[in-house]
Design a protein around this motif. Structure first.
Motif, PDB file in Angstrom:
ATOM      1  N   SER A 193     -15.359 -17.808  14.410  1.00  0.00           N
ATOM      2  CA  SER A 193     -15.077 -19.193  14.044  1.00  0.00           C
ATOM      3  C   SER A 193     -14.371 -19.969  15.150  1.00  0.00           C
ATOM      4  CB  SER A 193     -14.231 -19.227  12.755  1.00  0.00           C
ATOM      5  OG  SER A 193     -12.960 -18.661  13.027  1.00  0.00           O
ATOM      6  N   THR A 194     -13.613 -19.286  15.989  1.00  0.00           N
ATOM      7  CA  THR A 194     -12.844 -20.020  17.006  1.00  0.00           C
ATOM      8  C   THR A 194     -13.501 -20.017  18.382  1.00  0.00           C
ATOM      9  OG1 THR A 194     -11.548 -18.047  17.480  1.00  0.00           O
ATOM     10  CG2 THR A 194     -10.615 -19.609  15.884  1.00  0.00           C
ATOM     11  N   ARG A 195     -14.495 -19.156  18.579  1.00  0.00           N
ATOM     12  CA  ARG A 195     -15.079 -19.023  19.911  1.00  0.00           C
ATOM     13  C   ARG A 195     -15.641 -20.350  20.430  1.00  0.00           C
ATOM     14  NH1 ARG A 195     -18.319 -14.821  19.242  1.00  0.00           N
ATOM     15  NH2 ARG A 195     -16.841 -13.324  20.087  1.00  0.00           N
ATOM     16  N   SER A 196     -16.322 -21.068  19.565  1.00  0.00           N
ATOM     17  CA  SER A 196     -16.942 -22.304  20.038  1.00  0.00           C
ATOM     18  C   SER A 196     -15.886 -23.373  20.334  1.00  0.00           C
ATOM     19  CB  SER A 196     -17.972 -22.812  19.027  1.00  0.00           C
ATOM     20  OG  SER A 196     -17.312 -23.065  17.813  1.00  0.00           O
ATOM     21  N   GLU A 197     -14.782 -23.355  19.591  1.00  0.00           N
ATOM     22  CA  GLU A 197     -13.698 -24.304  19.875  1.00  0.00           C
ATOM     23  C   GLU A 197     -13.150 -24.079  21.275  1.00  0.00           C
ATOM     24  OE1 GLU A 197     -10.368 -24.585  17.138  1.00  0.00           O
ATOM     25  OE2 GLU A 197     -11.746 -24.170  15.457  1.00  0.00           O
ATOM     26  N   VAL A 198     -12.917 -22.807  21.553  1.00  0.00           N
ATOM     27  CA  VAL A 198     -12.382 -22.461  22.875  1.00  0.00           C
ATOM     28  C   VAL A 198     -13.366 -22.883  23.955  1.00  0.00           C
ATOM     29  CG1 VAL A 198     -11.776 -20.531  24.394  1.00  0.00           C
ATOM     30  CG2 VAL A 198     -10.901 -20.605  22.051  1.00  0.00           C
ATOM     31  N   MET A 199     -14.655 -22.654  23.697  1.00  0.00           N
ATOM     32  CA  MET A 199     -15.657 -23.003  24.705  1.00  0.00           C
ATOM     33  C   MET A 199     -15.698 -24.510  24.939  1.00  0.00           C
ATOM     34  SD  MET A 199     -18.645 -20.293  23.761  1.00  0.00           S
ATOM     35  CE  MET A 199     -19.846 -20.906  24.899  1.00  0.00           C
ATOM     36  N   GLN A 200     -15.446 -25.257  23.898  1.00  0.00           N
ATOM     37  CA  GLN A 200     -15.409 -26.722  24.046  1.00  0.00           C
ATOM     38  C   GLN A 200     -14.238 -27.152  24.928  1.00  0.00           C
ATOM     39  OE1 GLN A 200     -15.298 -28.427  20.142  1.00  0.00           O
ATOM     40  NE2 GLN A 200     -17.411 -29.161  20.310  1.00  0.00           N
ATOM     41  N   LEU A 201     -13.077 -26.562  24.647  1.00  0.00           N
ATOM     42  CA  LEU A 201     -11.890 -26.883  25.455  1.00  0.00           C
ATOM     43  C   LEU A 201     -12.144 -26.558  26.923  1.00  0.00           C
ATOM     44  CD1 LEU A 201      -8.914 -25.570  23.297  1.00  0.00           C
ATOM     45  CD2 LEU A 201      -9.417 -27.931  23.947  1.00  0.00           C
ATOM     46  N   VAL A 202     -12.740 -25.378  27.121  1.00  0.00           N
ATOM     47  CA  VAL A 202     -13.029 -24.924  28.481  1.00  0.00           C
ATOM     48  C   VAL A 202     -13.945 -25.926  29.177  1.00  0.00           C
ATOM     49  CG1 VAL A 202     -14.342 -23.172  29.748  1.00  0.00           C
ATOM     50  CG2 VAL A 202     -12.621 -22.480  28.059  1.00  0.00           C
ATOM     51  N   ASP A 203     -14.880 -26.451  28.441  1.00  0.00           N
ATOM     52  CA  ASP A 203     -15.811 -27.413  28.967  1.00  0.00           C
ATOM     53  C   ASP A 203     -15.101 -28.708  29.374  1.00  0.00           C
ATOM     54  OD1 ASP A 203     -18.475 -27.416  29.544  1.00  0.00           O
ATOM     55  OD2 ASP A 203     -18.912 -28.828  27.907  1.00  0.00           O
ATOM     56  N   ILE A 204     -14.222 -29.189  28.485  1.00  0.00           N
ATOM     57  CA  ILE A 204     -13.494 -30.431  28.757  1.00  0.00           C
ATOM     58  C   ILE A 204     -12.653 -30.295  30.021  1.00  0.00           C
ATOM     59  CG2 ILE A 204     -11.644 -31.933  27.898  1.00  0.00           C
ATOM     60  CD1 ILE A 204     -12.708 -31.192  25.038  1.00  0.00           C
ATOM     61  N   TYR A 205     -12.091 -29.134  30.199  1.00  0.00           N
ATOM     62  CA  TYR A 205     -11.211 -28.909  31.357  1.00  0.00           C
ATOM     63  C   TYR A 205     -11.955 -28.435  32.603  1.00  0.00           C
ATOM     64  CZ  TYR A 205      -6.836 -29.803  28.961  1.00  0.00           C
ATOM     65  OH  TYR A 205      -5.800 -30.411  28.324  1.00  0.00           O
ATOM     66  N   ARG A 206     -13.272 -28.446  32.513  1.00  0.00           N
ATOM     67  CA  ARG A 206     -14.117 -27.969  33.616  1.00  0.00           C
ATOM     68  C   ARG A 206     -13.691 -26.571  34.086  1.00  0.00           C
ATOM     69  NH1 ARG A 206     -14.220 -33.380  37.251  1.00  0.00           N
ATOM     70  NH2 ARG A 206     -14.872 -34.798  35.610  1.00  0.00           N
ATOM     71  N   ALA A 207     -13.267 -25.793  33.113  1.00  0.00           N
ATOM     72  CA  ALA A 207     -12.973 -24.391  33.408  1.00  0.00           C
ATOM     73  C   ALA A 207     -14.226 -23.570  33.104  1.00  0.00           C
ATOM     74  CB  ALA A 207     -11.801 -23.929  32.562  1.00  0.00           C
ATOM     75  N   ARG A 208     -14.161 -22.281  33.292  1.00  0.00           N
ATOM     76  CA  ARG A 208     -15.335 -21.443  33.031  1.00  0.00           C
ATOM     77  C   ARG A 208     -14.920 -20.234  32.229  1.00  0.00           C
ATOM     78  NH1 ARG A 208     -17.495 -19.679  38.576  1.00  0.00           N
ATOM     79  NH2 ARG A 208     -19.015 -18.510  37.306  1.00  0.00           N
ATOM     80  N   ILE A 209     -15.879 -19.748  31.445  1.00  0.00           N
ATOM     81  CA  ILE A 209     -15.639 -18.470  30.779  1.00  0.00           C
ATOM     82  C   ILE A 209     -16.268 -17.392  31.656  1.00  0.00           C
ATOM     83  CG2 ILE A 209     -16.218 -17.053  28.785  1.00  0.00           C
ATOM     84  CD1 ILE A 209     -15.632 -19.495  27.095  1.00  0.00           C
ATOM     85  N   VAL A 210     -15.481 -16.455  32.095  1.00  0.00           N
ATOM     86  CA  VAL A 210     -15.982 -15.484  33.061  1.00  0.00           C
ATOM     87  C   VAL A 210     -16.111 -14.091  32.454  1.00  0.00           C
ATOM     88  CG1 VAL A 210     -15.226 -16.695  35.134  1.00  0.00           C
ATOM     89  CG2 VAL A 210     -13.624 -15.186  33.958  1.00  0.00           C
ATOM     90  N   ASP A 211     -15.673 -13.923  31.210  1.00  0.00           N
ATOM     91  CA  ASP A 211     -15.846 -12.626  30.545  1.00  0.00           C
ATOM     92  C   ASP A 211     -15.823 -12.859  29.039  1.00  0.00           C
ATOM     93  OD1 ASP A 211     -16.007  -9.694  30.648  1.00  0.00           O
ATOM     94  OD2 ASP A 211     -14.054  -9.781  29.640  1.00  0.00           O
ATOM     95  N   VAL A 212     -16.715 -12.187  28.371  1.00  0.00           N
ATOM     96  CA  VAL A 212     -16.796 -12.349  26.919  1.00  0.00           C
ATOM     97  C   VAL A 212     -16.849 -10.983  26.273  1.00  0.00           C
ATOM     98  CG1 VAL A 212     -18.112 -13.351  25.013  1.00  0.00           C
ATOM     99  CG2 VAL A 212     -18.153 -14.458  27.246  1.00  0.00           C
ATOM    100  N   SER A 213     -16.081 -10.797  25.213  1.00  0.00           N
ATOM    101  CA  SER A 213     -16.255  -9.597  24.403  1.00  0.00           C
ATOM    102  C   SER A 213     -16.253 -10.033  22.944  1.00  0.00           C
ATOM    103  CB  SER A 213     -15.143  -8.592  24.683  1.00  0.00           C
ATOM    104  OG  SER A 213     -13.927  -9.095  24.204  1.00  0.00           O
ATOM    105  N   MET A 214     -16.369  -9.095  22.018  1.00  0.00           N
ATOM    106  CA  MET A 214     -16.488  -9.452  20.613  1.00  0.00           C
ATOM    107  C   MET A 214     -15.271 -10.254  20.138  1.00  0.00           C
ATOM    108  SD  MET A 214     -19.297  -8.841  19.339  1.00  0.00           S
ATOM    109  CE  MET A 214     -18.921  -9.071  17.588  1.00  0.00           C
ATOM    110  N   ASP A 215     -14.087  -9.842  20.614  1.00  0.00           N
ATOM    111  CA  ASP A 215     -12.886 -10.471  20.060  1.00  0.00           C
ATOM    112  C   ASP A 215     -12.054 -11.248  21.080  1.00  0.00           C
ATOM    113  OD1 ASP A 215     -12.169  -8.300  21.458  1.00  0.00           O
ATOM    114  OD2 ASP A 215     -10.961  -7.342  19.891  1.00  0.00           O
ATOM    115  N   SER A 216     -12.561 -11.405  22.315  1.00  0.00           N
ATOM    116  CA  SER A 216     -11.788 -12.200  23.277  1.00  0.00           C
ATOM    117  C   SER A 216     -12.694 -12.803  24.348  1.00  0.00           C
ATOM    118  CB  SER A 216     -10.706 -11.339  23.932  1.00  0.00           C
ATOM    119  OG  SER A 216     -11.292 -10.456  24.870  1.00  0.00           O
ATOM    120  N   VAL A 217     -12.164 -13.834  25.033  1.00  0.00           N
ATOM    121  CA  VAL A 217     -12.846 -14.375  26.208  1.00  0.00           C
ATOM    122  C   VAL A 217     -11.814 -14.510  27.333  1.00  0.00           C
ATOM    123  CG1 VAL A 217     -14.610 -15.673  24.960  1.00  0.00           C
ATOM    124  CG2 VAL A 217     -12.431 -16.779  25.524  1.00  0.00           C
ATOM    125  N   VAL A 218     -12.306 -14.444  28.584  1.00  0.00           N
ATOM    126  CA  VAL A 218     -11.419 -14.724  29.711  1.00  0.00           C
ATOM    127  C   VAL A 218     -11.837 -16.060  30.321  1.00  0.00           C
ATOM    128  CG1 VAL A 218     -10.646 -13.999  31.996  1.00  0.00           C
ATOM    129  CG2 VAL A 218     -10.975 -12.301  30.186  1.00  0.00           C
TER     130      VAL A 218
END
Lengths: 571, 184
Positions: free
Chosen positions: B107-132
């Motif tokens: 439920s929260t993964r997409s929220e985090v991805m949106q924030l990352v997008d707004i800040y022009r950051a990147r997700i560089v690692d993904v697992s079932m229960d966390s992202v980097v």
């Protein structure tokens, strides 16, 4: 030509004009000592403790104006140098210290007598080196001597691994040094010079405070000419004593914590303060916020980091004192400050009224010994003092005339400095009379160097001012800690007997009437001579600026009062 | 005390760049100096410069102008420091990187991805229960992103500290080989 690392050490020293090395051999510098036998032109002085070697190199450097060199082994020998390195660092003395180190294969393994010497000495050296490859050694030696003596001088340490001493390489001594990060700033800022001239022209009550930098820069002549042309009185820092003869009409003597009242009052009343070759140390400034409150400040200083560190000057000339004083003297018009000089003279006369030497004191008091020493030596001896009350009395009552006539640990305040530093001084000036003036406390910190003195057959005269206490600490306890003498009473050996054990002649002096004759006896004696003055115990050094007070709020010398038994001071 | 000097004594952050010879123990000398002189270092980064054998150090120091002036002058005195430049008052690019591990669920993964997008950051690692999350930017941008990400359980975080370079040709008066002015 192929040479071992050990030979390269001595070859480099020959090229740097080193004549004397103070040191002690040990496991990790054996190859260097073995190679020494091939270099009879260098005189080695065997010390009794490595701290002594560092102070001897220091005393030698101050008097000879050359780089002082000491050589010891690794581990405890190297850590024993630390006090002497810190002393030299604080007083800007050019020194090269060479330490042996365990072989490179054992570095970092906590080997026998291994210490991280470059790590330990980093904050107390101008620069240091660990040499792990013989091919770097000649370059390092060249750089070390260059750094030690160039710009603001200081101690440089070279830690040489034992295998490097044994390894061989082609020896080529570099002609020049190019260090990317080390290029002394020379040249005057013309705009700042102009501003300084304007301030000097406008000043009604100008004052100079001159420090050790004047002597290091050989600028005493320039200082005197500048002061005479502008009629600006000069106060000295402790290490600045001797910048001009203290009998000079413009000399105010020492300022600061135990400075003369007229010098300190002049600081608080002056409208222009010119600091030359000094660093506004807390012993000079007292309470910083209230230091020279009416003055604009010009700072003549070679080390840019000293400018604005403690006191923020209105104008700074970052240059060698000789260059800046010469330029200033040429640019300023002649000046006279009659009213100001009259005011200072009035303060001075009041101080002279209070001088303890004017009182008919029957007991043996240290100021009397110091003044008599000045008379006996014609004011011309090299005096090497330790740290404490006697040091301040010497500064007040011996009227110094020459640069580096007084050797003392000004910045670090190292007790135990006097005897070893005097040995270095005498080696540098074999024909000059050299006197050690030490307290009973400090003398016992390095008295083992009596052995070095005896072995080198040096005609050093020693005056121990024995008051049975760590005197300066006792004074503070009396004044600020309710006269609770915690840890300050001290039992001493019979110093004359102690000297006799080293075959050094001596005499105990207990009465005032004996002082002149005893001093003469010591001077007439062809070899070393030790005088132990058993002085009145609870005498204080005045004037005194209490810690935290401004330099104008001094505890004056007590007024001399007329009592039933004649004139006595009320201390 | 004049108004001028009151303004000068205001504590704030200063950014200083220093060039050092790349030799053993040099960084230790710099850090030892900061410790001994009681300079309050906010961040410190060091790495290679364009000149072989010369490292480039950027540090941020908290204090008034007087303190940073002292830090610069004292650094000059180190034999292995070839140049020092206080770029606080110069136009400069100042950047920092952060890696942030955030605990997420479906439920929260997409929220985090949106924030990352707004800040022009990147997700560089993904697992079932966390992202980097990898973020590069100005210090305050990173601060702001971290504040938002802390609303999700923030598991782990590392920041590089600021690296800086002046804009245009300002300050490019050498490659660190020679000091403009040295204090000994």
């Amino acid at each position: 030509m192929k040479m071992t690392g050990a030979q390269i050490v001595w070859e480099a020293m020959l090229r740097e004009q080193v004549k004397v090395v103070f040191g002690m051999p040990g496991g990790a510098n054996l190859p260097i000592y073995d190679a020494l036998t091939q270099y009879p032109q260098i005189h080695h002085v065997l010390v009794r403790h490595e701290q002594g070697a560092s102070h001897m190199a220091d005393g030698y450097a101050r008097v000879s104006d050359e780089v002082g060199v000491c050589l010891v082994t690794s581990g405890p020998a190297a850590t024993n140098l630390v006090t002497g390195l810190a002393t030299a660092m604080m007083d800007s003395v050019p020194m090269v210290a060479i330490t042996g180190q365990v072989p490179t294969s054992l570095l970092g393994n906590d080997a026998f007598q291994e210490t991280d010497v470059t790590g330990v000495t980093q904050p107390v050296t101008k620069h240091n080196y660990l040499v792990t490859d013989v091919r770097e050694l000649a370059q390092v030696m060249k750089e070390a001597f260059h750094i030690a003596r160039t710009g603001r001088p200081g101690p440089v340490l070279i830690d040489i691994c034992k295998d490097v001493q044994n390894d061989s390489t082609d020896f080529v001594y570099p002609e020049e040094v190019t260090l990317a990060g080390f290029s002394p700033w020379q040249g005057l800022d013309e705009q700042a010079l102009g501003q300084a001239v304007t301030l000097i022209e406008q000043a009604q009550r100008p004052l100079i405070i001159a420090g050790h930098g004047v002597q290091m820069a050989h600028a005493t002549e320039q200082l005197r000419k500048f002061a005479e042309k502008t009629e600006i009185p000069m106060a000295m820092t402790l290490l600045g004593l001797g910048n001009v003869p203290e009998t000079h009409p413009l000399s105010l003597g020492m300022c600061g914590m135990h400075g003369e009242a007229h010098a300190n009052l002049a600081i608080q009343e002056c409208d222009l303060l010119i600091g030359v070759g000094m660093r506004f140390d807390d012993r000079v400034t007292g309470k910083l916020d209230e230091f020279a409150p009416k003055a604009q400040i010009i700072h003549l200083e070679m080390d840019a980091a000293e400018v604005g560190k403690n006191v923020h000057p209105d104008v700074a000339l970052i240059a060698d004192a000789k260059d800046s004083l010469q330029a200033l003297a040429a640019a300023v018009p002649s000046g006279r400050h009659e009213a100001w000089m009259a005011q200072i003279q009035q303060w001075r006369a009041d101080g002279e009224e209070r001088d303890i030497l004017r009182a008919e004191v029957e007991e043996l008091i240290p100021p009397y010994v110091m003044r008599q020493l000045w008379h006996a030596t014609g004011g011309d001896a090299i005096i090497v003092t330790d740290v404490g009350q006697h040091q301040m009395w010497e500064a007040q009552y011996y009227l110094h005339q020459h640069p580096h006539q007084l050797l003392t640990s000004g910045g670090l305040g190292t007790m135990g400095y006097a005897l070893p530093a005097a040995i270095g001084a005498q080696m540098a000036a074999p024909n000059m009379p050299v006197w050690v003036v030490a307290g009973d406390g400090g003398f016992q910190m390095t008295l083992q160097e009596l052995g070095t003195l005896a072995q080198e057959k040096l005609p050093i005269k020693i005056a121990i001012i024995n008051n049975g206490f760590l005197g300066m600490v006792r004074q503070w306890q009396q004044l600020f800690y309710g006269r609770r003498y915690s840890g300050t009473p001290m039992l001493s050996p019979d110093f004359v007997q102690l000297a006799a054990a080293y075959d050094i002649a001596g005499r105990t002096v207990t009465h005032k009437e004996e002082v002149t004759e005893a001093l003469q006896q010591a001077q007439d004696h062809p070899g070393p001579f030790l005088l132990e003055f058993r002085v009145k115990e609870e005498v204080n050094v005045y004037p005194m600026v209490a810690p935290g007070a401004n330099v104008g709020e001094l505890l004056r010398r007590p007024t001399i009062v007329q009592g039933p038994s004649g004139v006595t001071p009320a201390w | 005390m004049s108004t001028q000097s009151t303004a000068n004594t205001l504590a704030r952050q200063h950014t200083v760049v220093a060039w050092l010879e790349d030799k053993p123990g040099v960084l230790n000398r710099v850090v030892g100096l900061f410790r001994r002189r009681n300079f309050n270092i906010e961040s410190l980064t060091v790495g290679p410069s364009e000149t072989p054998g010369i490292s480039r150090l950027t540090f941020v120091v908290d204090g008034d102008d007087h303190m940073v002036d002292q830090a610069v002058k004292q650094l000059y005195k180190l034999v292995n420091v070839t140049k020092v430049e206080n770029i606080t008052h110069k136009p400069a690019i100042k950047r920092e990187m952060a890696l942030v591990r955030v605990k997420v669920d479906s439920s929260t993964r997409s929220e985090v991805m949106q924030l990352v997008d707004i800040y022009r950051a990147r997700i560089v690692d993904v697992s079932m229960d966390s992202v980097v999350v990898q973020a590069v930017g100005r210090q305050e941008q990173i601060d702001s992103l971290l504040e938002l990400l802390s609303n999700y359980p923030l598991l782990e975080m590392v920041r590089t500290g600021v690296v800086a370079m002046t804009r245009g040709l300002v300050g490019r008066n050498g490659n660190g080989k020679h000091k403009r002015r040295a204090a000994l």
